[in-house]
Design a protein around this motif. Structure first.
Motif, PDB file in Angstrom:
ATOM      1  N   VAL A   1      -6.548   9.371  -5.083  1.00  0.00           N
ATOM      2  CA  VAL A   1      -5.354   8.645  -4.640  1.00  0.00           C
ATOM      3  C   VAL A   1      -5.620   7.947  -3.312  1.00  0.00           C
ATOM      4  O   VAL A   1      -5.299   6.763  -3.139  1.00  0.00           O
ATOM      5  N   LYS A   2      -6.224   8.668  -2.369  1.00  0.00           N
ATOM      6  CA  LYS A   2      -6.488   8.105  -1.046  1.00  0.00           C
ATOM      7  C   LYS A   2      -7.407   6.895  -1.121  1.00  0.00           C
ATOM      8  O   LYS A   2      -7.176   5.874  -0.456  1.00  0.00           O
ATOM      9  N   THR A   3      -8.451   6.976  -1.945  1.00  0.00           N
ATOM     10  CA  THR A   3      -9.402   5.870  -2.061  1.00  0.00           C
ATOM     11  C   THR A   3      -8.743   4.631  -2.640  1.00  0.00           C
ATOM     12  O   THR A   3      -8.948   3.512  -2.148  1.00  0.00           O
ATOM     13  N   ILE A   4      -7.934   4.797  -3.679  1.00  0.00           N
ATOM     14  CA  ILE A   4      -7.246   3.652  -4.283  1.00  0.00           C
ATOM     15  C   ILE A   4      -6.315   2.994  -3.280  1.00  0.00           C
ATOM     16  O   ILE A   4      -6.291   1.766  -3.140  1.00  0.00           O
ATOM     17  N   VAL A   5      -5.543   3.809  -2.547  1.00  0.00           N
ATOM     18  CA  VAL A   5      -4.605   3.258  -1.560  1.00  0.00           C
ATOM     19  C   VAL A   5      -5.356   2.559  -0.434  1.00  0.00           C
ATOM     20  O   VAL A   5      -4.961   1.475   0.020  1.00  0.00           O
ATOM     21  N   GLU A   6      -6.460   3.137   0.024  1.00  0.00           N
ATOM     22  CA  GLU A   6      -7.242   2.518   1.097  1.00  0.00           C
ATOM     23  C   GLU A   6      -7.827   1.184   0.659  1.00  0.00           C
ATOM     24  O   GLU A   6      -7.812   0.211   1.427  1.00  0.00           O
ATOM     25  N   PHE A   7      -8.345   1.117  -0.561  1.00  0.00           N
ATOM     26  CA  PHE A   7      -8.877  -0.139  -1.090  1.00  0.00           C
ATOM     27  C   PHE A   7      -7.785  -1.195  -1.145  1.00  0.00           C
ATOM     28  O   PHE A   7      -7.991  -2.353  -0.762  1.00  0.00           O
TER      29      PHE A   7
ATOM     30  N   ARG B   1      -6.831  -2.376   2.324  1.00  0.00           N
ATOM     31  CA  ARG B   1      -7.868  -3.246   2.884  1.00  0.00           C
ATOM     32  C   ARG B   1      -7.742  -4.660   2.320  1.00  0.00           C
ATOM     33  O   ARG B   1      -7.863  -5.655   3.049  1.00  0.00           O
ATOM     34  N   LEU B   2      -7.468  -4.740   1.031  1.00  0.00           N
ATOM     35  CA  LEU B   2      -7.300  -6.036   0.394  1.00  0.00           C
ATOM     36  C   LEU B   2      -6.043  -6.734   0.903  1.00  0.00           C
ATOM     37  O   LEU B   2      -6.040  -7.931   1.170  1.00  0.00           O
ATOM     38  N   ARG B   3      -4.987  -5.948   1.079  1.00  0.00           N
ATOM     39  CA  ARG B   3      -3.723  -6.525   1.515  1.00  0.00           C
ATOM     40  C   ARG B   3      -3.802  -7.048   2.944  1.00  0.00           C
ATOM     41  O   ARG B   3      -3.260  -8.113   3.270  1.00  0.00           O
ATOM     42  N   THR B   4      -4.466  -6.315   3.833  1.00  0.00           N
ATOM     43  CA  THR B   4      -4.554  -6.753   5.223  1.00  0.00           C
ATOM     44  C   THR B   4      -5.399  -8.012   5.380  1.00  0.00           C
ATOM     45  O   THR B   4      -5.276  -8.731   6.363  1.00  0.00           O
ATOM     46  N   GLY B   5      -6.261  -8.283   4.402  1.00  0.00           N
ATOM     47  CA  GLY B   5      -7.068  -9.498   4.450  1.00  0.00           C
ATOM     48  C   GLY B   5      -6.370 -10.710   3.869  1.00  0.00           C
ATOM     49  O   GLY B   5      -6.897 -11.821   3.903  1.00  0.00           O
TER      50      GLY B   5
END
Length: 373
Positions: free
Chosen positions: A157-163, A166-170
């Motif tokens: 769950v943590k990895t999916i949310v972090e990915f 990261r995409l959203r902030t870019g």
């Protein structure tokens, strides 16, 4: 990429039940195994998985570690806390719950990840004087397996949310409100999921996953043009059609993220798919994109739908003022009466109005939508 988790796994509660049966080879009197995660930000122990997962109403529990002297000492020293007979202890409501269920002895084994305290494995038995240092040492391999199972699920769950973050902030349409909206969504969704859990058989693992995924539910909007995101007028039919394309965008993005982390076959992925695909469906069939009705709309999506509508109503837009919490709840009630929303999900927010106000105050939207001063 090194994916440090099981690629295929059953729900954690089932895994704990299976591990408990394996522990019986060394400690046949164990009747219950559970795990409580430590939330460092809030200094709380939070129930997360339990071999007795049929006890839905008793699963959800949270307590500050600083208020639990024995467990706090156990975590600091890295040694188990053993209670030979629960009958003589009356100072804790959780112990009262255990006694009510017939348990007489208890062991709490502190767990660590990267040398930092991460939670407790709890063992219970119906007889007194079941646990000692020697018996717990024989169970060490099973405790390690249990801890890895818990961390494995959390890591997925943590990895999916972090990915996704990261995409959203870019994205060019990312702004402070994108972050704050996600934090508000997580808080509102957690409130709703915990409330409906007893009635709809949600366990702690599912509650946590739904809340985590709620904060990235609108990632498809990162693919929309800025002109559409920051339009100062309500959408016309053409703009509305374009805006709704973010559902397909979001599904595609999340599929790519899940694929990039190895396509793990975890129960949490099912919840993620339900949220991404059905979060704009209404129970009367008037939602989109599929026009699903009633039980066709999964519970995870119903929860996120109510949280998202509430957040939209209580934040300012360039074309409308924010509603108060009370006003928003009245509008949600109207939607329940119209057959659009799940009544239980709306009830959950009504009972937490002061907390909702605190969340709005903590994570306010920018003064000017889409722009930073």
């Amino acid at each position: 990429m090194n994916n440090h988790y099981f690629q295929t796994a059953k729900p954690l509660n089932q895994q704990l039940q299976q591990l408990m049966h394996r522990m019986h080879a060394h400690a046949p009197k164990i009747a219950r195994v559970s795990y409580a995660k430590y939330n460092r930000d809030r200094d709380t122990l939070v129930t997360y998985a339990d071999s007795e997962f049929q006890l839905w109403s008793e699963l959800h529990h949270e307590k500050r570690l600083s208020k639990l002297d024995q467990l706090k000492r156990s975590a600091a020293m890295g040694v188990p806390r053993i209670i030979d007979d629960l009958a003589y202890l009356t100072h804790c409501d959780r112990l009262a719950f255990l006694r009510h269920k017939g348990y007489r002895s208890s062991a709490a084994i502190p767990c660590f990840q990267n040398h930092r305290f991460s939670g407790f494995v709890f063992l219970n038995a119906y007889e007194p004087n079941v646990f000692d240092s020697k018996s717990l040492l024989s169970l060490a391999p099973y405790i390690e397996m249990l801890q890895f199972a818990v961390e494995s699920h959390s890591q997925v769950v943590k990895t999916i949310v972090e990915f996704a973050d990261r995409l959203r902030t870019g994205s060019t349409v990312y702004c402070r409100d994108s972050y704050y909206h996600g934090r508000r969504m997580r808080a509102y969704t957690k409130v709703i999921a915990e409330y409906v859990a007893e009635h709809r058989n949600l366990d702690d693992e599912q509650v946590e996953a739904i809340a985590a995924f709620a904060q990235i539910h609108d990632i498809g909007k990162t693919q929309l043009p800025e002109s559409l995101m920051y339009d100062t007028k309500p959408f016309g039919s053409q703009e509305l059609m374009s805006a709704r394309s973010h559902i397909d965008n979001g599904i595609k993005i999340m599929d790519e993220i899940v694929s990039s982390v190895g396509n793990p076959s975890h129960p949490s992925i099912t919840l993620l798919n339900q949220i991404m695909r059905f979060q704009y469906e209404y129970l009367d069939g008037s939602g989109y994109p599929y026009g699903f009705r009633q039980e066709e709309v999964p519970l995870a999506a119903r929860i996120v739908t109510v949280a998202n509508i509430f957040d939209s109503m209580t934040t300012h837009k360039t074309y409308k003022q924010a509603c108060s919490v009370t006003e928003a709840l009245l509008e949600l009630e109207k939607m329940v009466q119209q057959g659009k929303l799940d009544a239980l999900c709306v009830d959950a927010l009504r009972y937490k109005q002061e907390y909702l106000k605190q969340v709005i105050h903590k994570y306010p939207e920018p003064e000017h939508w889409g722009y930073e001063e």
